[in-house]
Design a protein around this motif. Sequence first.
Motif, PDB file in Angstrom:
ATOM      1  N   ILE A 127       0.841  -1.200   0.000  1.00  0.00           N
ATOM      2  CA  ILE A 127       0.000   0.000   0.000  1.00  0.00           C
ATOM      3  C   ILE A 127       0.878   1.252   0.000  1.00  0.00           C
ATOM      4  O   ILE A 127       0.624   2.198  -0.752  1.00  0.00           O
ATOM      5  CB  ILE A 127      -0.963  -0.011   1.211  1.00  0.00           C
ATOM      6  N   ASN A 128       1.902   1.251   0.836  1.00  0.00           N
ATOM      7  CA  ASN A 128       2.810   2.400   0.899  1.00  0.00           C
ATOM      8  C   ASN A 128       3.561   2.599  -0.406  1.00  0.00           C
ATOM      9  O   ASN A 128       3.810   3.737  -0.819  1.00  0.00           O
ATOM     10  CB  ASN A 128       3.795   2.238   2.059  1.00  0.00           C
ATOM     11  N   LYS A 129       3.914   1.512  -1.070  1.00  0.00           N
ATOM     12  CA  LYS A 129       4.633   1.596  -2.343  1.00  0.00           C
ATOM     13  C   LYS A 129       3.761   2.267  -3.410  1.00  0.00           C
ATOM     14  O   LYS A 129       4.275   2.990  -4.263  1.00  0.00           O
ATOM     15  CB  LYS A 129       5.040   0.187  -2.784  1.00  0.00           C
ATOM     16  N   LEU A 130       2.462   2.058  -3.339  1.00  0.00           N
ATOM     17  CA  LEU A 130       1.562   2.695  -4.299  1.00  0.00           C
ATOM     18  C   LEU A 130       1.643   4.211  -4.185  1.00  0.00           C
ATOM     19  O   LEU A 130       1.863   4.909  -5.171  1.00  0.00           O
ATOM     20  CB  LEU A 130       0.111   2.235  -4.099  1.00  0.00           C
ATOM     21  N   SER A 131       1.510   4.722  -2.974  1.00  0.00           N
ATOM     22  CA  SER A 131       1.542   6.177  -2.797  1.00  0.00           C
ATOM     23  C   SER A 131       2.918   6.759  -3.117  1.00  0.00           C
ATOM     24  O   SER A 131       3.018   7.879  -3.613  1.00  0.00           O
ATOM     25  CB  SER A 131       1.091   6.577  -1.396  1.00  0.00           C
ATOM     26  N   GLU A 132       3.972   5.999  -2.880  1.00  0.00           N
ATOM     27  CA  GLU A 132       5.313   6.460  -3.229  1.00  0.00           C
ATOM     28  C   GLU A 132       5.466   6.666  -4.734  1.00  0.00           C
ATOM     29  O   GLU A 132       6.193   7.546  -5.175  1.00  0.00           O
ATOM     30  CB  GLU A 132       6.367   5.442  -2.764  1.00  0.00           C
ATOM     31  N   ASN A 133       4.800   5.835  -5.527  1.00  0.00           N
ATOM     32  CA  ASN A 133       4.908   5.900  -6.982  1.00  0.00           C
ATOM     33  C   ASN A 133       4.008   6.951  -7.616  1.00  0.00           C
ATOM     34  O   ASN A 133       4.228   7.343  -8.754  1.00  0.00           O
ATOM     35  CB  ASN A 133       4.591   4.534  -7.598  1.00  0.00           C
ATOM     36  N   GLN A 134       2.995   7.392  -6.908  1.00  0.00           N
ATOM     37  CA  GLN A 134       2.038   8.340  -7.471  1.00  0.00           C
ATOM     38  C   GLN A 134       2.614   9.748  -7.492  1.00  0.00           C
ATOM     39  O   GLN A 134       2.650  10.417  -6.481  1.00  0.00           O
ATOM     40  CB  GLN A 134       0.739   8.329  -6.663  1.00  0.00           C
ATOM     41  N   LYS A 135       3.003  10.193  -8.670  1.00  0.00           N
ATOM     42  CA  LYS A 135       3.512  11.565  -8.747  1.00  0.00           C
ATOM     43  C   LYS A 135       2.415  12.546  -9.131  1.00  0.00           C
ATOM     44  O   LYS A 135       2.391  13.666  -8.653  1.00  0.00           O
ATOM     45  CB  LYS A 135       4.706  11.671  -9.680  1.00  0.00           C
ATOM     46  N   TYR A 136       1.477  12.137  -9.965  1.00  0.00           N
ATOM     47  CA  TYR A 136       0.423  13.062 -10.383  1.00  0.00           C
ATOM     48  C   TYR A 136      -0.573  13.343  -9.264  1.00  0.00           C
ATOM     49  O   TYR A 136      -1.070  14.443  -9.130  1.00  0.00           O
ATOM     50  CB  TYR A 136      -0.313  12.541 -11.617  1.00  0.00           C
ATOM     51  N   TYR A 137      -0.852  12.342  -8.448  1.00  0.00           N
ATOM     52  CA  TYR A 137      -1.818  12.532  -7.372  1.00  0.00           C
ATOM     53  C   TYR A 137      -1.344  13.597  -6.387  1.00  0.00           C
ATOM     54  O   TYR A 137      -2.135  14.388  -5.884  1.00  0.00           O
ATOM     55  CB  TYR A 137      -2.095  11.221  -6.638  1.00  0.00           C
ATOM     56  N   LYS A 138      -0.045  13.609  -6.131  1.00  0.00           N
ATOM     57  CA  LYS A 138       0.511  14.567  -5.170  1.00  0.00           C
ATOM     58  C   LYS A 138       0.258  16.008  -5.591  1.00  0.00           C
ATOM     59  O   LYS A 138       0.077  16.887  -4.752  1.00  0.00           O
ATOM     60  CB  LYS A 138       1.998  14.315  -4.982  1.00  0.00           C
ATOM     61  N   THR A 139       0.237  16.265  -6.902  1.00  0.00           N
ATOM     62  CA  THR A 139       0.008  17.640  -7.375  1.00  0.00           C
ATOM     63  C   THR A 139      -1.437  17.910  -7.768  1.00  0.00           C
ATOM     64  O   THR A 139      -1.931  19.007  -7.571  1.00  0.00           O
ATOM     65  CB  THR A 139       0.924  17.977  -8.566  1.00  0.00           C
ATOM     66  N   THR A 140      -2.142  16.904  -8.285  1.00  0.00           N
ATOM     67  CA  THR A 140      -3.507  17.140  -8.780  1.00  0.00           C
ATOM     68  C   THR A 140      -4.589  16.720  -7.793  1.00  0.00           C
ATOM     69  O   THR A 140      -5.699  17.232  -7.857  1.00  0.00           O
ATOM     70  CB  THR A 140      -3.758  16.362 -10.086  1.00  0.00           C
ATOM     71  N   ARG A 141      -4.280  15.753  -6.926  1.00  0.00           N
ATOM     72  CA  ARG A 141      -5.259  15.151  -6.005  1.00  0.00           C
ATOM     73  C   ARG A 141      -6.446  14.570  -6.779  1.00  0.00           C
ATOM     74  O   ARG A 141      -7.529  14.420  -6.235  1.00  0.00           O
ATOM     75  CB  ARG A 141      -5.760  16.158  -4.967  1.00  0.00           C
ATOM     76  N   GLY A 142      -6.203  14.243  -8.056  1.00  0.00           N
ATOM     77  CA  GLY A 142      -7.303  13.750  -8.865  1.00  0.00           C
ATOM     78  C   GLY A 142      -6.929  12.635  -9.813  1.00  0.00           C
ATOM     79  O   GLY A 142      -7.557  12.483 -10.852  1.00  0.00           O
ATOM     80  N   SER A 143      -5.920  11.843  -9.488  1.00  0.00           N
ATOM     81  CA  SER A 143      -5.573  10.722 -10.357  1.00  0.00           C
ATOM     82  C   SER A 143      -5.690   9.414  -9.577  1.00  0.00           C
ATOM     83  O   SER A 143      -5.702   9.403  -8.354  1.00  0.00           O
ATOM     84  CB  SER A 143      -4.151  10.881 -10.906  1.00  0.00           C
ATOM     85  N   HIS A 144      -5.795   8.338 -10.336  1.00  0.00           N
ATOM     86  CA  HIS A 144      -5.855   7.000  -9.751  1.00  0.00           C
ATOM     87  C   HIS A 144      -4.631   6.225 -10.184  1.00  0.00           C
ATOM     88  O   HIS A 144      -3.991   6.573 -11.175  1.00  0.00           O
ATOM     89  CB  HIS A 144      -7.122   6.269 -10.212  1.00  0.00           C
ATOM     90  N   ALA A 145      -4.327   5.163  -9.447  1.00  0.00           N
ATOM     91  CA  ALA A 145      -3.144   4.377  -9.763  1.00  0.00           C
ATOM     92  C   ALA A 145      -3.400   2.890  -9.575  1.00  0.00           C
ATOM     93  O   ALA A 145      -4.276   2.486  -8.807  1.00  0.00           O
ATOM     94  CB  ALA A 145      -1.978   4.817  -8.886  1.00  0.00           C
ATOM     95  N   ALA A 146      -2.602   2.101 -10.294  1.00  0.00           N
ATOM     96  CA  ALA A 146      -2.614   0.647 -10.165  1.00  0.00           C
ATOM     97  C   ALA A 146      -1.167   0.172 -10.153  1.00  0.00           C
ATOM     98  O   ALA A 146      -0.358   0.607 -10.980  1.00  0.00           O
ATOM     99  CB  ALA A 146      -3.378   0.012 -11.316  1.00  0.00           C
ATOM    100  N   LEU A 147      -0.858  -0.694  -9.220  1.00  0.00           N
ATOM    101  CA  LEU A 147       0.495  -1.207  -9.043  1.00  0.00           C
ATOM    102  C   LEU A 147       0.410  -2.724  -8.966  1.00  0.00           C
ATOM    103  O   LEU A 147      -0.411  -3.264  -8.221  1.00  0.00           O
ATOM    104  CB  LEU A 147       1.093  -0.633  -7.756  1.00  0.00           C
ATOM    105  N   ILE A 148       1.245  -3.401  -9.734  1.00  0.00           N
ATOM    106  CA  ILE A 148       1.231  -4.861  -9.776  1.00  0.00           C
ATOM    107  C   ILE A 148       2.578  -5.393  -9.302  1.00  0.00           C
ATOM    108  O   ILE A 148       3.625  -4.947  -9.757  1.00  0.00           O
ATOM    109  CB  ILE A 148       0.910  -5.377 -11.194  1.00  0.00           C
ATOM    110  N   PHE A 149       2.517  -6.370  -8.387  1.00  0.00           N
ATOM    111  CA  PHE A 149       3.705  -7.012  -7.822  1.00  0.00           C
ATOM    112  C   PHE A 149       3.750  -8.488  -8.226  1.00  0.00           C
ATOM    113  O   PHE A 149       2.706  -9.102  -8.444  1.00  0.00           O
ATOM    114  CB  PHE A 149       3.652  -6.991  -6.288  1.00  0.00           C
ATOM    115  N   ASP A 150       4.966  -9.054  -8.212  1.00  0.00           N
ATOM    116  CA  ASP A 150       5.108 -10.491  -8.400  1.00  0.00           C
ATOM    117  C   ASP A 150       5.086 -11.183  -7.035  1.00  0.00           C
ATOM    118  O   ASP A 150       4.857 -10.525  -6.015  1.00  0.00           O
ATOM    119  CB  ASP A 150       6.366 -10.834  -9.207  1.00  0.00           C
TER     120      ASP A 150
END
Length: 156
Positions: free
Chosen positions: A32-55
């Motif tokens: 969960i923490n890794k998802l927010s670390e990768n979100q660069k657009y959300y930090k500035t726009t507060r309006g994007s979504h993200a999906a992160l896939i792990f093995d």
Amino acid sequence: ICGKEMLEDLCQKLTPIEDGFEIDIDRIFDCINKLSENQKYYKTTRGSHAALIFDDQLKVISFAEDIGRHNALDKAIGKALLAGKLARARILVLSSRVSYEMLQKAARAHLPVIISDSRPTAFAAEMAKALNMTLTFPSEESELIIVCGEQRIVRE
């Protein structure tokens, strides 16, 4: 869309996920923490979504961010597929709630574990259970609600 008959129709076109993959409950919060670390657009726009896939070793296979939650998921799955890594995918982390359409996409990609940032829809929860998927979300910083598929989550 509602009802048991509709659920059965939708699930007939999808293969239930096999057991075998497990994840330690503490590692779920790392994902969960890794998802927010990768979100660069959300930090500035507060309006994007993200999906992160792990093995299965919790290495990032793909990440995507988009204004639409469905687009973010489609992009992440597509990147994993094009990189030849989708067969190794085990965990999907989403910044948004899981609807049945999102769950269908994850099931087609054979992702056994879905972690979302918020509660899933009731229909998504029913479908996840019918397809033997693990669906979970954090309720607080250190608490996790497991909707279904608890056999994949290892607790101390």
